[in-house]
Design a protein around this motif. Structure first.
Motif, PDB file in Angstrom:
ATOM      1  N   ILE A  62       0.820  -1.210   0.000  1.00  0.00           N
ATOM      2  CA  ILE A  62       0.000   0.000   0.000  1.00  0.00           C
ATOM      3  C   ILE A  62       0.854   1.261   0.000  1.00  0.00           C
ATOM      4  CG2 ILE A  62      -0.219   0.147   2.510  1.00  0.00           C
ATOM      5  CD1 ILE A  62      -3.127   0.970   2.043  1.00  0.00           C
ATOM      6  N   MET A  63       2.070   1.159   0.574  1.00  0.00           N
ATOM      7  CA  MET A  63       2.966   2.320   0.594  1.00  0.00           C
ATOM      8  C   MET A  63       3.332   2.755  -0.824  1.00  0.00           C
ATOM      9  SD  MET A  63       4.159   3.568   3.612  1.00  0.00           S
ATOM     10  CE  MET A  63       5.904   3.892   3.423  1.00  0.00           C
ATOM     11  N   GLU A  64       3.467   1.786  -1.714  1.00  0.00           N
ATOM     12  CA  GLU A  64       3.839   2.109  -3.091  1.00  0.00           C
ATOM     13  C   GLU A  64       2.715   2.822  -3.822  1.00  0.00           C
ATOM     14  OE1 GLU A  64       7.052  -0.781  -5.008  1.00  0.00           O
ATOM     15  OE2 GLU A  64       5.256  -1.859  -4.387  1.00  0.00           O
ATOM     16  N   MET A  65       1.487   2.581  -3.404  1.00  0.00           N
ATOM     17  CA  MET A  65       0.348   3.212  -4.057  1.00  0.00           C
ATOM     18  C   MET A  65       0.076   4.606  -3.514  1.00  0.00           C
ATOM     19  SD  MET A  65      -2.445   0.202  -4.682  1.00  0.00           S
ATOM     20  CE  MET A  65      -2.465  -0.453  -3.020  1.00  0.00           C
ATOM     21  N   ALA A  66       0.540   4.887  -2.300  1.00  0.00           N
ATOM     22  CA  ALA A  66       0.231   6.162  -1.654  1.00  0.00           C
ATOM     23  C   ALA A  66       0.930   7.327  -2.343  1.00  0.00           C
ATOM     24  CB  ALA A  66       0.633   6.104  -0.181  1.00  0.00           C
ATOM     25  N   ASP A  67       0.174   8.404  -2.580  1.00  0.00           N
ATOM     26  CA  ASP A  67       0.740   9.641  -3.115  1.00  0.00           C
ATOM     27  C   ASP A  67       1.130  10.579  -1.988  1.00  0.00           C
ATOM     28  OD1 ASP A  67       0.359   9.115  -5.981  1.00  0.00           O
ATOM     29  OD2 ASP A  67      -1.777   9.156  -5.478  1.00  0.00           O
ATOM     30  N   ALA A  68       0.605  10.311  -0.807  1.00  0.00           N
ATOM     31  CA  ALA A  68       0.981  11.073   0.385  1.00  0.00           C
ATOM     32  C   ALA A  68       0.650  10.243   1.612  1.00  0.00           C
ATOM     33  CB  ALA A  68       0.257  12.415   0.437  1.00  0.00           C
ATOM     34  N   ILE A  69       1.458  10.419   2.642  1.00  0.00           N
ATOM     35  CA  ILE A  69       1.193   9.778   3.933  1.00  0.00           C
ATOM     36  C   ILE A  69       0.969  10.886   4.949  1.00  0.00           C
ATOM     37  CG2 ILE A  69       2.147   8.348   5.783  1.00  0.00           C
ATOM     38  CD1 ILE A  69       3.758   6.864   3.676  1.00  0.00           C
ATOM     39  N   VAL A  70      -0.144  10.831   5.631  1.00  0.00           N
ATOM     40  CA  VAL A  70      -0.467  11.835   6.639  1.00  0.00           C
ATOM     41  C   VAL A  70      -0.507  11.146   8.002  1.00  0.00           C
ATOM     42  CG1 VAL A  70      -2.181  13.481   7.470  1.00  0.00           C
ATOM     43  CG2 VAL A  70      -1.767  13.249   5.018  1.00  0.00           C
ATOM     44  N   ILE A  71       0.329  11.599   8.899  1.00  0.00           N
ATOM     45  CA  ILE A  71       0.357  11.033  10.250  1.00  0.00           C
ATOM     46  C   ILE A  71      -0.604  11.840  11.103  1.00  0.00           C
ATOM     47  CG2 ILE A  71       1.807  10.474  12.236  1.00  0.00           C
ATOM     48  CD1 ILE A  71       4.167  10.500  10.137  1.00  0.00           C
ATOM     49  N   ASN A  72      -1.729  11.224  11.426  1.00  0.00           N
ATOM     50  CA  ASN A  72      -2.804  11.884  12.154  1.00  0.00           C
ATOM     51  C   ASN A  72      -2.553  11.834  13.671  1.00  0.00           C
ATOM     52  OD1 ASN A  72      -5.227  13.253  12.454  1.00  0.00           O
ATOM     53  ND2 ASN A  72      -6.474  11.404  12.410  1.00  0.00           N
TER      54      ASN A  72
END
Length: 365
Positions: A224-234
């Motif tokens: 899933i990390m490869e598909m993510a365009d951004a990671i938001v740490i909530n």
């Protein structure tokens, strides 16, 4: 002399004035009559194009229906809405349960509506594998956004669909775009199933994370990390701010280990708090930068074409499967073959081949 037993009891209730009828029978009958009247496809489309929430909701209900009689009408609505679609940006948001997806979407959605955007949220709730029911409680969790006149929230059950999306989410996107919404947000179930489905229907894929959950190292793994365009740490608030910033560093390092995306976009990692609203504007700035870059390079439009092709193939697969299981003689033979397979009288592969041959034989007659 009167008998004491004939005296009225102290508990006796005297007859009073009957309360008036609080319901109007004729009004009830009129309401029930109107509910039974189903609007035509033309009326639904006219309502959608005039931004009627009622028409939009009824149209989504229609396309989600599994009743074969509704299929033709649903296709007419989608066909008439297509020329008015494709004018929005589509954002997929996923993350494990407990990461705060609904709270984040409400804060993010309110920020967008206050900026003059019209936002539609297609929230998908998990269905029980036992009862097949779903709570559909997203409207309750987004109590502020649901009251916003520039927002529309539609919860749907995931059913048996993999990828954490509802069966007709793709068509619902088209209807929301025709209704004039600028931004379509798809909230997935986020239960670890394949996210390829939602990735294939959005322009931007956002992965929500939380710090201190022990998944920083898991994030380095592919998938899933490869598909993510951004990671938001909530949940980067209070005592969690330091942990969130440390997690941001770790995820940034992990992202640089992956090959360059076809879009040539380098995924970003940001922190935010859906409670304090800190970091929400930065999330939108990241998404805006992505759209600016991919539209300039032409990837945005090529990706939309690839998605249309993907959904054509998915629709063919869905229709074939639906038609196969709707044949009475197939269902009858299926039961016989199922028992034969369970009793080791025939292999699963041979049984499947027999059923398929029967289906194609009758289908080509």
């Amino acid at each position: 002399m009167s008998n004491s037993k004939s005296k009225s009891s102290s508990l006796h209730e005297k007859a009073g004035i009957s309360p008036p009828e609080i319901t109007n029978v004729s009004a009830i009958n009129e309401i029930q009559k109107k509910r039974k009247l189903q609007p035509s496809s033309t009326e639904l489309v006219d309502g959608i194009l005039s931004s009627s929430r009622t028409a939009l909701s009824r149209a989504i209900t229609l396309i989600e229906s599994t009743n074969p009689e509704h299929l033709t009408k649903a296709n007419e609505v989608i066909k008439d809405c297509l020329p008015h679609a494709n004018n929005s940006v589509r954002i997929g948001i996923t993350g494990v349960p407990g990461v705060g997806k609904s709270t984040f979407i409400e804060a993010f959605g309110k920020y967008l509506t206050q900026s003059g955007k019209k936002v539609a949220v297609l929230a998908v709730d998990p269905s029980s594998s036992l009862s097949h029911g779903s709570i559909l409680g997203d409207k309750t969790r987004m109590e502020e956004l649901v009251k916003d006149e520039n927002a529309f929230i539609r919860p749907s059950a995931s059913g048996a669909t993999l990828g954490g999306v509802a069966r007709k989410t793709r068509e619902a996107i088209i209807l929301c775009e025709a209704a004039g919404f600028d931004i379509i947000i798809i909230e997935t179930v986020g239960v670890g199933q394949s996210e390829t489905t939602v990735h294939s229907m959005v322009d931007f894929f956002l992965l929500l994370k939380i710090s201190g959950a022990g998944d920083e190292l898991q994030g380095i793994k592919r998938g899933i990390m490869e598909m993510a365009d951004a990671i938001v740490i909530n949940k980067a608030d209070g005592d969690n701010v330091k942990k969130a910033n440390l997690a941001k560093v770790e995820f940034n390092r992990a992202l640089h280990l992956f090959p360059i995306k076809k879009s040539a976009w380098q995924p970003k990692v940001t922190t935010c708090s859906a409670v304090t609203k800190d970091g929400i504007p930065e999330v939108w700035n990241t998404i805006s930068s992505y759209f600016e870059q991919t539209k300039e390079s032409g990837y945005f439009f090529e990706n939309r074409k690839d998605q249309n092709h993907f959904w054509m193939m998915e629709t063919i697969n869905e229709q074939l499967k639906s038609k196969f299981y709707s044949q009475p003689n197939i269902l009858s033979e299926l039961e016989k073959n199922k028992k034969a397979v369970q009793n080791d009288e025939i292999s699963p592969f041979a049984a499947a081949q027999n059923l398929l041959e029967l289906y194609f034989k009758q289908d080509y007659k």
